[in-house]
Design a protein around this motif. Structure first.
Motif, PDB file in Angstrom:
ATOM      1  N   GLN A  13      63.730  -6.527 -23.449  1.00 22.61           N
ATOM      2  CA  GLN A  13      62.590  -6.781 -24.325  1.00 22.61           C
ATOM      3  C   GLN A  13      62.167  -5.532 -25.093  1.00 22.61           C
ATOM      4  N   GLY A  14      62.773  -4.399 -24.773  1.00 20.57           N
ATOM      5  CA  GLY A  14      62.395  -3.163 -25.439  1.00 20.57           C
ATOM      6  C   GLY A  14      61.128  -2.551 -24.874  1.00 20.57           C
ATOM      7  N   LEU A  15      60.711  -3.015 -23.695  1.00 22.26           N
ATOM      8  CA  LEU A  15      59.471  -2.530 -23.093  1.00 22.26           C
ATOM      9  C   LEU A  15      59.705  -1.402 -22.102  1.00 22.26           C
ATOM     10  N   ALA A  16      60.932  -1.235 -21.658  1.00 15.64           N
ATOM     11  CA  ALA A  16      61.253  -0.179 -20.693  1.00 15.64           C
ATOM     12  C   ALA A  16      62.586   0.442 -21.066  1.00 15.64           C
ATOM     13  N   ILE A  17      62.813   1.645 -20.538  1.00 19.74           N
ATOM     14  CA  ILE A  17      64.064   2.348 -20.800  1.00 19.74           C
ATOM     15  C   ILE A  17      64.516   3.037 -19.525  1.00 19.74           C
ATOM     16  N   SER A  18      65.810   2.960 -19.263  1.00 16.34           N
ATOM     17  CA  SER A  18      66.387   3.600 -18.080  1.00 16.34           C
ATOM     18  C   SER A  18      67.026   4.916 -18.495  1.00 16.34           C
ATOM     19  N   GLU A  19      66.623   5.987 -17.835  1.00 11.90           N
ATOM     20  CA  GLU A  19      67.125   7.313 -18.177  1.00 11.90           C
ATOM     21  C   GLU A  19      67.838   7.919 -16.969  1.00 11.90           C
ATOM     22  N   PRO A  20      69.039   8.488 -17.169  1.00 16.33           N
ATOM     23  CA  PRO A  20      69.780   9.107 -16.067  1.00 16.33           C
ATOM     24  C   PRO A  20      68.937  10.156 -15.340  1.00 16.33           C
ATOM     25  N   ARG A  21      68.889  10.056 -14.048  1.00 16.66           N
ATOM     26  CA  ARG A  21      68.190  10.991 -13.154  1.00 16.66           C
ATOM     27  C   ARG A  21      66.666  10.985 -13.337  1.00 16.66           C
ATOM     28  N   ARG A  22      66.173  10.122 -14.223  1.00 13.96           N
ATOM     29  CA  ARG A  22      64.720  10.050 -14.418  1.00 13.96           C
ATOM     30  C   ARG A  22      64.165   8.671 -14.092  1.00 13.96           C
ATOM     31  N   VAL A  69      66.447  -5.829  -5.150  1.00  8.43           N
ATOM     32  CA  VAL A  69      67.316  -6.601  -6.044  1.00  8.43           C
ATOM     33  C   VAL A  69      66.527  -7.270  -7.171  1.00  8.43           C
ATOM     34  N   PRO A  70      65.489  -8.066  -6.898  1.00  9.22           N
ATOM     35  CA  PRO A  70      64.738  -8.667  -8.012  1.00  9.22           C
ATOM     36  C   PRO A  70      63.976  -7.642  -8.842  1.00  9.22           C
ATOM     37  N   VAL A  71      63.598  -6.508  -8.232  1.00 10.32           N
ATOM     38  CA  VAL A  71      62.912  -5.470  -8.997  1.00 10.32           C
ATOM     39  C   VAL A  71      63.861  -4.889 -10.035  1.00 10.32           C
ATOM     40  N   ARG A  72      65.093  -4.617  -9.628  1.00  8.73           N
ATOM     41  CA  ARG A  72      66.079  -4.095 -10.586  1.00  8.73           C
ATOM     42  C   ARG A  72      66.355  -5.102 -11.696  1.00  8.73           C
ATOM     43  N   GLU A  73      66.397  -6.391 -11.342  1.00  5.29           N
ATOM     44  CA  GLU A  73      66.607  -7.420 -12.355  1.00  5.29           C
ATOM     45  C   GLU A  73      65.404  -7.478 -13.299  1.00  5.29           C
ATOM     46  N   ALA A  74      64.200  -7.327 -12.768  1.00  4.66           N
ATOM     47  CA  ALA A  74      62.997  -7.301 -13.605  1.00  4.66           C
ATOM     48  C   ALA A  74      63.059  -6.129 -14.571  1.00  4.66           C
ATOM     49  N   PHE A  75      63.526  -4.984 -14.096  1.00  8.19           N
ATOM     50  CA  PHE A  75      63.662  -3.812 -14.965  1.00  8.19           C
ATOM     51  C   PHE A  75      64.636  -4.094 -16.102  1.00  8.19           C
ATOM     52  N   ALA A  86      58.872   2.271 -22.276  1.00  3.50           N
ATOM     53  CA  ALA A  86      59.397   2.763 -23.549  1.00  3.50           C
ATOM     54  C   ALA A  86      58.261   3.141 -24.493  1.00  3.50           C
ATOM     55  N   SER A  87      58.491   4.187 -25.256  1.00  4.94           N
ATOM     56  CA  SER A  87      57.549   4.562 -26.303  1.00  4.94           C
ATOM     57  C   SER A  87      57.894   3.763 -27.549  1.00  4.94           C
ATOM     58  N   PHE A  88      57.077   3.873 -28.571  1.00  6.76           N
ATOM     59  CA  PHE A  88      57.404   3.205 -29.825  1.00  6.76           C
ATOM     60  C   PHE A  88      56.832   4.007 -30.982  1.00  6.76           C
ATOM     61  N   ASP A  89      57.488   3.885 -32.114  1.00  9.33           N
ATOM     62  CA  ASP A  89      57.003   4.557 -33.315  1.00  9.33           C
ATOM     63  C   ASP A  89      57.084   3.587 -34.483  1.00  9.33           C
ATOM     64  N   LEU A  90      56.697   4.047 -35.648  1.00  9.60           N
ATOM     65  CA  LEU A  90      56.633   3.160 -36.801  1.00  9.60           C
ATOM     66  C   LEU A  90      57.992   2.560 -37.145  1.00  9.60           C
ATOM     67  N   ALA A  91      59.063   3.338 -36.941  1.00  8.44           N
ATOM     68  CA  ALA A  91      60.403   2.814 -37.234  1.00  8.44           C
ATOM     69  C   ALA A  91      60.718   1.619 -36.342  1.00  8.44           C
ATOM     70  N   GLU A  92      60.317   1.689 -35.076  1.00 12.88           N
ATOM     71  CA  GLU A  92      60.553   0.584 -34.154  1.00 12.88           C
ATOM     72  C   GLU A  92      59.703  -0.621 -34.523  1.00 12.88           C
ATOM     73  N   VAL A  93      58.472  -0.361 -34.957  1.00 14.81           N
ATOM     74  CA  VAL A  93      57.608  -1.449 -35.383  1.00 14.81           C
ATOM     75  C   VAL A  93      58.249  -2.194 -36.543  1.00 14.81           C
ATOM     76  N   ARG A  94      58.782  -1.453 -37.490  1.00 13.49           N
ATOM     77  CA  ARG A  94      59.416  -2.074 -38.655  1.00 13.49           C
ATOM     78  C   ARG A  94      60.696  -2.810 -38.258  1.00 13.49           C
ATOM     79  N   GLU A  95      61.433  -2.257 -37.296  1.00 12.93           N
ATOM     80  CA  GLU A  95      62.635  -2.945 -36.827  1.00 12.93           C
ATOM     81  C   GLU A  95      62.280  -4.296 -36.222  1.00 12.93           C
ATOM     82  N   VAL A  96      61.239  -4.324 -35.401  1.00  7.88           N
ATOM     83  CA  VAL A  96      60.779  -5.578 -34.811  1.00  7.88           C
ATOM     84  C   VAL A  96      60.375  -6.557 -35.913  1.00  7.88           C
ATOM     85  N   ALA A  97      59.699  -6.052 -36.937  1.00  6.33           N
ATOM     86  CA  ALA A  97      59.273  -6.910 -38.043  1.00  6.33           C
ATOM     87  C   ALA A  97      60.469  -7.539 -38.744  1.00  6.33           C
TER      88      ALA A  97
END
Length: 222
Positions: free
Chosen positions: A58-67, A46-52, A72-83
């Motif tokens: 925070q944009g640090l992880a991503i949940s993918e069906p069946r995976r 339960v707390p592990v799922r909440e941590a996820f 999470a990965s990041f690219d320049l577009a995401e860097v600029r979005e954060v900025a």
């Protein structure tokens, strides 16, 4: 012995995992295995799922069906979005903070700026940099806004460590000094304008930032 509340456990797990992701110990695409993490922290699922969920927010992880959940990965577009998000939210916080600003707060922020200038590595710089921002923004007394900015700082730090893992050089952050000078003179709009421009340095390549002498590189933020 009293049992630790699940919400507290979730906070501890998400904090530790976030640090590992930010520092690159958990690389993009790495799978976050619920069973392994629960065993490591001697916690239920339960707390592990909440941590996820917190890491996803925070944009640090991503949940993918069946995976499952992955870093999470990041690219320049995401860097600029954060900025862009940071620039907007930090300026908003500063405009509300200036009316409660005190000489003691500005002195503490100046000390943080000096520590950043003297930092021997990127980790020490990032800590001092984050403290500088937190000090000048916290007087806004808007906890939800500050929490959102904290999440964006975590994302920024991840980009920063990725870009500056090697080749760190000491630098003087002139924008921090200019922001402090404007705040001491009561020039709130000028301070906000400098802060906005400073945060938007994110998204520039590390090499170009180094050549131009700018304070922020791929993810260095004011």
């Amino acid at each position: 012995m009293a049992r630790e509340p699940e919400d507290t456990i979730a906070s501890r797990i998400s904090r530790v995992l976030a640090e590992r992701i930010v520092l690159g110990e958990l690389p993009p695409g790495a799978r976050l295995r619920q069973d392994h993490i629960a065993e490591e922290f001697q916690a239920s699922h339960v707390p592990v799922r909440e941590a996820f969920r917190r890491l996803e927010a925070q944009g640090l992880a991503i949940s993918e069906p069946r995976r499952g959940v992955r870093v999470a990965s990041f690219d320049l577009a995401e860097v600029r979005e954060v900025a862009e998000m940071r620039a907007a939210l930090e300026v908003l916080a500063l405009k509300h903070a200036v009316r409660h600003m005190t000489p003691a707060i500005l002195d503490a922020a100046e000390a943080a700026a000096r520590e950043g200038d003297a930092a021997a590595d990127v980790h020490a710089w990032e800590e001092a940099n984050r403290r500088f921002h937190r000090l000048i923004l916290s007087p806004c007394a808007m906890p939800r806004l500050l929490a959102a900015i904290d999440d964006l700082h975590a994302a920024s730090a991840r980009f920063l460590f990725s870009a500056w893992r090697s080749g760190w050089e000491k630098r003087t952050d002139h924008d921090h000094r200019a922001i402090l000078a404007a705040l001491r003179q009561g020039k709130a709009e000028e301070a906000a304008a400098i802060l906005q421009k400073h945060v938007q340095w994110i998204g520039r390549a590390p090499q170009s930032a180094q050549k131009s002498g700018g304070p922020d590189a791929f993810a260095i933020v004011g």
